[in-house]
Design a protein around this motif. Sequence first.
Motif, PDB file in Angstrom:
ATOM      1  N   ASP A 103       0.849  -1.184   0.000  1.00 53.56           N
ATOM      2  CA  ASP A 103       0.000   0.000   0.000  1.00 53.56           C
ATOM      3  C   ASP A 103       0.889   1.239   0.000  1.00 53.56           C
ATOM      4  OD1 ASP A 103      -1.724   2.099   0.501  1.00 53.56           O
ATOM      5  OD2 ASP A 103      -2.806   1.075   2.102  1.00 53.56           O
ATOM      6  N   CYS A 104       0.902   1.949  -1.127  1.00 52.78           N
ATOM      7  CA  CYS A 104       1.727   3.154  -1.262  1.00 52.78           C
ATOM      8  C   CYS A 104       0.883   4.419  -1.114  1.00 52.78           C
ATOM      9  CB  CYS A 104       2.455   3.143  -2.606  1.00 52.78           C
ATOM     10  SG  CYS A 104       3.618   1.781  -2.772  1.00 52.78           S
ATOM     11  N   GLY A 105      -0.206   4.321  -0.364  1.00 53.14           N
ATOM     12  CA  GLY A 105      -1.054   5.481  -0.085  1.00 53.14           C
ATOM     13  C   GLY A 105      -1.651   6.074  -1.347  1.00 53.14           C
ATOM     14  N   ALA A 106      -1.500   7.367  -1.529  1.00 52.13           N
ATOM     15  CA  ALA A 106      -2.090   8.077  -2.670  1.00 52.13           C
ATOM     16  C   ALA A 106      -1.515   7.616  -4.008  1.00 52.13           C
ATOM     17  CB  ALA A 106      -1.886   9.576  -2.509  1.00 52.13           C
ATOM     18  N   ASP A 107      -0.331   6.987  -3.982  1.00 58.17           N
ATOM     19  CA  ASP A 107       0.292   6.503  -5.219  1.00 58.17           C
ATOM     20  C   ASP A 107      -0.313   5.187  -5.700  1.00 58.17           C
ATOM     21  OD1 ASP A 107       2.360   8.508  -5.810  1.00 58.17           O
ATOM     22  OD2 ASP A 107       3.123   7.928  -3.849  1.00 58.17           O
ATOM     23  N   GLY A 108      -1.125   4.532  -4.874  1.00 57.68           N
ATOM     24  CA  GLY A 108      -1.793   3.311  -5.280  1.00 57.68           C
ATOM     25  C   GLY A 108      -1.303   2.081  -4.540  1.00 57.68           C
ATOM     26  N   VAL A 109      -1.702   0.936  -5.055  1.00 56.90           N
ATOM     27  CA  VAL A 109      -1.337  -0.338  -4.439  1.00 56.90           C
ATOM     28  C   VAL A 109      -0.734  -1.267  -5.481  1.00 56.90           C
ATOM     29  CG1 VAL A 109      -3.153  -0.198  -2.678  1.00 56.90           C
ATOM     30  CG2 VAL A 109      -3.606  -1.402  -4.822  1.00 56.90           C
ATOM     31  N   LEU A 110       0.011  -2.225  -4.975  1.00 53.76           N
ATOM     32  CA  LEU A 110       0.550  -3.304  -5.798  1.00 53.76           C
ATOM     33  C   LEU A 110       0.199  -4.591  -5.060  1.00 53.76           C
ATOM     34  CD1 LEU A 110       2.345  -4.066  -8.240  1.00 53.76           C
ATOM     35  CD2 LEU A 110       4.277  -3.951  -6.700  1.00 53.76           C
ATOM     36  N   VAL A 111      -0.546  -5.479  -5.711  1.00 55.49           N
ATOM     37  CA  VAL A 111      -1.018  -6.696  -5.061  1.00 55.49           C
ATOM     38  C   VAL A 111      -0.428  -7.922  -5.754  1.00 55.49           C
ATOM     39  CG1 VAL A 111      -3.050  -8.076  -4.452  1.00 55.49           C
ATOM     40  CG2 VAL A 111      -3.188  -5.584  -4.401  1.00 55.49           C
ATOM     41  N   LEU A 112       0.189  -8.798  -4.962  1.00 53.70           N
ATOM     42  CA  LEU A 112       0.656 -10.095  -5.451  1.00 53.70           C
ATOM     43  C   LEU A 112      -0.367 -11.128  -4.999  1.00 53.70           C
ATOM     44  CD1 LEU A 112       4.441 -10.041  -4.512  1.00 53.70           C
ATOM     45  CD2 LEU A 112       3.442  -9.687  -6.754  1.00 53.70           C
ATOM     46  N   ALA A 113      -1.041 -11.728  -5.964  1.00 54.85           N
ATOM     47  CA  ALA A 113      -2.051 -12.751  -5.654  1.00 54.85           C
ATOM     48  C   ALA A 113      -2.310 -13.569  -6.909  1.00 54.85           C
ATOM     49  CB  ALA A 113      -3.342 -12.089  -5.184  1.00 54.85           C
ATOM     50  N   ASP A 114      -2.710 -14.809  -6.712  1.00 54.53           N
ATOM     51  CA  ASP A 114      -3.053 -15.689  -7.825  1.00 54.53           C
ATOM     52  C   ASP A 114      -1.915 -15.806  -8.846  1.00 54.53           C
ATOM     53  OD1 ASP A 114      -5.612 -15.930  -6.639  1.00 54.53           O
ATOM     54  OD2 ASP A 114      -6.286 -14.115  -7.666  1.00 54.53           O
ATOM     55  N   GLY A 115      -0.674 -15.777  -8.356  1.00 56.15           N
ATOM     56  CA  GLY A 115       0.482 -15.966  -9.223  1.00 56.15           C
ATOM     57  C   GLY A 115       0.865 -14.793 -10.087  1.00 56.15           C
ATOM     58  N   ARG A 116       0.346 -13.594  -9.779  1.00 53.63           N
ATOM     59  CA  ARG A 116       0.709 -12.426 -10.581  1.00 53.63           C
ATOM     60  C   ARG A 116       0.627 -11.148  -9.757  1.00 53.63           C
ATOM     61  NH1 ARG A 116      -3.265  -9.420 -12.922  1.00 53.63           N
ATOM     62  NH2 ARG A 116      -1.878  -8.954 -14.643  1.00 53.63           N
ATOM     63  N   ALA A 117       1.235 -10.105 -10.293  1.00 53.79           N
ATOM     64  CA  ALA A 117       1.193  -8.787  -9.662  1.00 53.79           C
ATOM     65  C   ALA A 117       0.188  -7.910 -10.399  1.00 53.79           C
ATOM     66  CB  ALA A 117       2.579  -8.140  -9.704  1.00 53.79           C
ATOM     67  N   SER A 118      -0.509  -7.077  -9.647  1.00 52.24           N
ATOM     68  CA  SER A 118      -1.539  -6.220 -10.223  1.00 52.24           C
ATOM     69  C   SER A 118      -1.619  -4.917  -9.429  1.00 52.24           C
ATOM     70  CB  SER A 118      -2.880  -6.960 -10.156  1.00 52.24           C
ATOM     71  OG  SER A 118      -3.964  -6.091 -10.302  1.00 52.24           O
ATOM     72  N   THR A 119      -2.161  -3.888 -10.048  1.00 53.23           N
ATOM     73  CA  THR A 119      -2.385  -2.625  -9.344  1.00 53.23           C
ATOM     74  C   THR A 119      -3.861  -2.465  -8.962  1.00 53.23           C
ATOM     75  OG1 THR A 119      -2.585  -1.465 -11.467  1.00 53.23           O
ATOM     76  CG2 THR A 119      -0.427  -1.431 -10.398  1.00 53.23           C
ATOM     77  N   GLN A 120      -4.628  -3.564  -9.089  1.00 54.78           N
ATOM     78  CA  GLN A 120      -6.034  -3.560  -8.677  1.00 54.78           C
ATOM     79  C   GLN A 120      -6.105  -3.781  -7.173  1.00 54.78           C
ATOM     80  OE1 GLN A 120      -7.422  -2.288 -11.676  1.00 54.78           O
ATOM     81  NE2 GLN A 120      -9.121  -3.453 -10.894  1.00 54.78           N
ATOM     82  N   ASP A 121      -6.753  -2.884  -6.454  1.00 54.45           N
ATOM     83  CA  ASP A 121      -6.859  -3.008  -5.006  1.00 54.45           C
ATOM     84  C   ASP A 121      -7.810  -4.144  -4.646  1.00 54.45           C
ATOM     85  OD1 ASP A 121      -6.493  -2.538  -2.347  1.00 54.45           O
ATOM     86  OD2 ASP A 121      -7.539  -0.627  -2.288  1.00 54.45           O
ATOM     87  N   ARG A 122      -7.436  -4.908  -3.642  1.00 56.21           N
ATOM     88  CA  ARG A 122      -8.275  -5.993  -3.122  1.00 56.21           C
ATOM     89  C   ARG A 122      -7.777  -6.359  -1.741  1.00 56.21           C
ATOM     90  NH1 ARG A 122      -6.646 -11.633  -6.042  1.00 56.21           N
ATOM     91  NH2 ARG A 122      -6.843 -12.496  -3.966  1.00 56.21           N
TER      92      ARG A 122
END
Length: 93
Positions: free
Chosen positions: A25-44
Amino acid sequence: MLDKIADAINEAINGKSFDGSLKFDCGADGVLVLADGRASTQDRDADCTIKLSPENLKKLLKGKLNPMTGVMMGKLKVSGNPAVAMKLGSLLK
């Protein structure tokens, strides 16, 4: 910027499995999520969340910021299951 980091992580982990989910969680800069074997910038929701600045995220992923030192210095704040975060090191090698 986080999109470029996500793309680089996806190349690095191609074919490797990652158990659980981890959110940077990078605050106002967004998020980076590692899940389901991949990286994404979709928050969850994730098993573990690490709050940090984008600069510290880059340092962490390049191995220039030790996670334990980062936590002790207040550069990283970990919530949720820290065992998931511990798996990150072996994944990115």
